[in-house]
Design a protein around this motif. Structure first.
Motif: not given
Length: 199
Positions: A86-111
Motif C-alpha cells: 500500500i505504501s508503494l502504491g499510494v505514490i503511483v500516479n498513472i495519470w502523469e504518464l504521457s504518451t512518450s513515457t507510456l511507450i518507454f514503460s512498454i519498452l522497459l517491460i519488454l527489455v
C-alpha cells in the motif's frame, strides 16, 4: 562474513534460553533486531536499507531453528506485506504518464523480460541444461518484484527520479510478476507435450 557464525550461535543460544524459560521466539526477536540494525547501518553509509536487511538474512541462513524462523517470518509478512505494498502504491500516479513515457514503460517491460529470459536462460544452457529447461528457467526468473519497487522508492525518496519514473518502475515490476505464472504454465504444458511425443 567472518562474524556470521558467531551471530548465528548467539541467536541459537538466546532461542534455547528462551525455550527453557517458556519464552517463545526470543531468537527470532533478536534476529529481527539485528536485521533492523543492519538496515540502519546500510542507510547510514549511503545505501538502501534493503541491502543491509539482505545481508542480515544471508547471515541467518546457518541458524538451526529454520522452521521457527520461517513461521515467525510468515507471521510478520502477513502483517507488514499489505502495508508495504500500500505504501508503494499510494505514490503511483498513472495519470502523469504521457504518451512518450507510456511507450518507454512498454519498452522497459519488454527489455526487463528479454534480459531475464535470455540472460538466465543462456547461463542455464551453458551450465548443461537442455534448451527446453533453459527457457523455463529463464521464464521463471522474469519477475522483478518488490526489490525493484524498493529501489525505485529509494530513488524517489532521495530525489534522483520523479513520480513518473517511479510509476514506470512499479508498472514494470507488476507486469513482469503477473506474466510469469501463465508463461510458466504454458511452457510446462508445451514441455510435457514434447516429452509425450518423444516417448
Amino acid at each position: 562474513m567472518l562474524w556470521a557464525p558467531k551471530i548465528c550461535k548467539l541467536i541459537e543460544l538466546v532461542e534455547e534460553a528462551g525455550v527453557r524459560r517458556g519464552v517463545q521466539h526470543s531468537g527470532i526477536m533478536l534476529a529481527l533486531a539485528i536485521t533492523f540494525l543492519y538496515a540502519f547501518l546500510a542507510e547510514q553509509i549511503g545505501i538502501s536499507a534493503i541491502v543491509g536487511a539482505f545481508i542480515a538474512g544471508t547471515t541467518f541462513s546457518a541458524v538451526k531453528f529454520k522452521k521457527e524462523f520461517q513461521t515467525g517470518a510468515n507471521t510478520l509478512a502477513a502483517i507488514f506485506t499489505p502495508i508495504f505494498f500500500i505504501s508503494l502504491g499510494v505514490i503511483v500516479n498513472i495519470w502523469e504518464l504521457s504518451t512518450s513515457t507510456l511507450i518507454f514503460s512498454i519498452l522497459l517491460i519488454l527489455v526487463a523480460i528479454a534480459t531475464k529470459l535470455i540472460g538466465c536462460g543462456l547461463v542455464a544452457r551453458l551450465s548443461g541444461y537442455s534448451s527446453r529447461d533453459s527457457i523455463i528457467i529463464g521464464a521463471g526468473m522474469i519477475p522483478r518484484g518488490e526489490v525493484a519497487m524498493i529501489i525505485a522508492l529509494y530513488g524517489i525518496s532521495i530525489g534522483i527520479i520523479d513520480t513518473s519514473l517511479y510509476t514506470i518502475a512499479v508498472m514494470m515490476a507488476l507486469v513482469t510478476t503477473l506474466v510469469t505464472p501463465p508463461a510458466l504454465k504454458y511452457l510446462y504444458k508445451k514441455s510435457d507435450q514434447e516429452i509425450g511425443r518423444e516417448t
